[in-house]
Design an enzyme around this catalytic site. Structure first.
Site, short mmCIF file in Angstrom:
data_model
loop_
_atom_site.label_atom_id
_atom_site.label_comp_id
_atom_site.label_asym_id
_atom_site.label_seq_id
_atom_site.Cartn_x
_atom_site.Cartn_y
_atom_site.Cartn_z
N HIS A 6 0.83 -1.21 0.00
CA HIS A 6 0.00 0.00 0.00
C HIS A 6 0.86 1.26 0.00
O HIS A 6 1.74 1.43 0.83
CB HIS A 6 -0.92 0.04 1.22
CG HIS A 6 -1.70 1.32 1.28
ND1 HIS A 6 -2.75 1.58 0.44
CD2 HIS A 6 -1.55 2.41 2.05
CE1 HIS A 6 -3.23 2.78 0.69
NE2 HIS A 6 -2.51 3.31 1.67
N ASN A 45 -3.96 8.70 -11.80
CA ASN A 45 -4.51 9.92 -11.23
C ASN A 45 -3.85 10.16 -9.87
O ASN A 45 -3.76 9.23 -9.06
CB ASN A 45 -6.02 9.79 -11.06
CG ASN A 45 -6.73 9.57 -12.37
OD1 ASN A 45 -6.32 10.10 -13.40
ND2 ASN A 45 -7.78 8.78 -12.36
N GLY A 51 -8.15 13.73 -9.98
CA GLY A 51 -9.15 12.72 -10.28
C GLY A 51 -9.01 11.43 -9.49
O GLY A 51 -9.74 10.47 -9.74
N THR A 53 -9.71 8.86 -6.79
CA THR A 53 -10.80 8.59 -5.85
C THR A 53 -10.50 7.38 -4.97
O THR A 53 -11.14 7.18 -3.95
CB THR A 53 -12.14 8.35 -6.59
OG1 THR A 53 -11.98 7.27 -7.51
CG2 THR A 53 -12.58 9.61 -7.34
N HIS A 56 -4.95 4.42 -3.15
CA HIS A 56 -3.98 3.33 -3.17
C HIS A 56 -3.41 3.39 -4.58
O HIS A 56 -4.16 3.38 -5.56
CB HIS A 56 -4.68 1.99 -2.93
CG HIS A 56 -3.75 0.82 -2.86
ND1 HIS A 56 -3.43 0.23 -1.66
CD2 HIS A 56 -3.08 0.15 -3.81
CE1 HIS A 56 -2.60 -0.79 -1.89
NE2 HIS A 56 -2.36 -0.85 -3.21
N HIS A 58 -2.43 2.96 -8.12
CA HIS A 58 -2.90 2.02 -9.13
C HIS A 58 -2.82 2.66 -10.51
O HIS A 58 -2.71 3.88 -10.63
CB HIS A 58 -4.32 1.54 -8.84
CG HIS A 58 -5.35 2.62 -8.87
ND1 HIS A 58 -5.50 3.55 -7.86
CD2 HIS A 58 -6.28 2.94 -9.81
CE1 HIS A 58 -6.49 4.38 -8.17
NE2 HIS A 58 -6.97 4.04 -9.35
N HIS A 60 -4.36 2.70 -14.62
CA HIS A 60 -5.44 2.38 -15.56
C HIS A 60 -4.76 2.10 -16.90
O HIS A 60 -3.99 2.93 -17.38
CB HIS A 60 -6.39 3.56 -15.72
CG HIS A 60 -7.02 4.01 -14.44
ND1 HIS A 60 -8.26 3.58 -14.03
CD2 HIS A 60 -6.56 4.83 -13.46
CE1 HIS A 60 -8.54 4.13 -12.87
NE2 HIS A 60 -7.53 4.89 -12.50
#
Length: 71
Positions: A6, A45, A51, A53, A56, A58, A60
């Protein structure tokens, strides 16, 4: 894609040892390849204003055309 360890956002990516960061990026590229994506975008993000939300780190992986761009 979410790393096992994390970290709240990409801002903290420096907490990863170089070899671990390299493995994460290689995993992103390999996952896109396995999914059959030749052309794709990788988006991260960072912060609410960017952006984010889910707090953690990550990525896309987005395949296909970018909306509004011909080609």
């Amino acid at each position: 894609m979410i790393p096992e360890r994390h970290v709240p956002s990409f801002r903290e990516v420096g907490e990863f040892p170089a070899d671990e960061a390299k493995r994460m990026l290689e995993f992103v590229a390999e996952t896109a390849r396995v999914a059959g994506l030749e052309d794709y975008r990788v988006v991260v993000n960072v912060g609410e204003g960017g952006g984010q939300t889910i707090f953690h780190l990550h990525w896309h992986v987005l395949g296909g055309r970018i909306r509004g761009i011909a080609g």
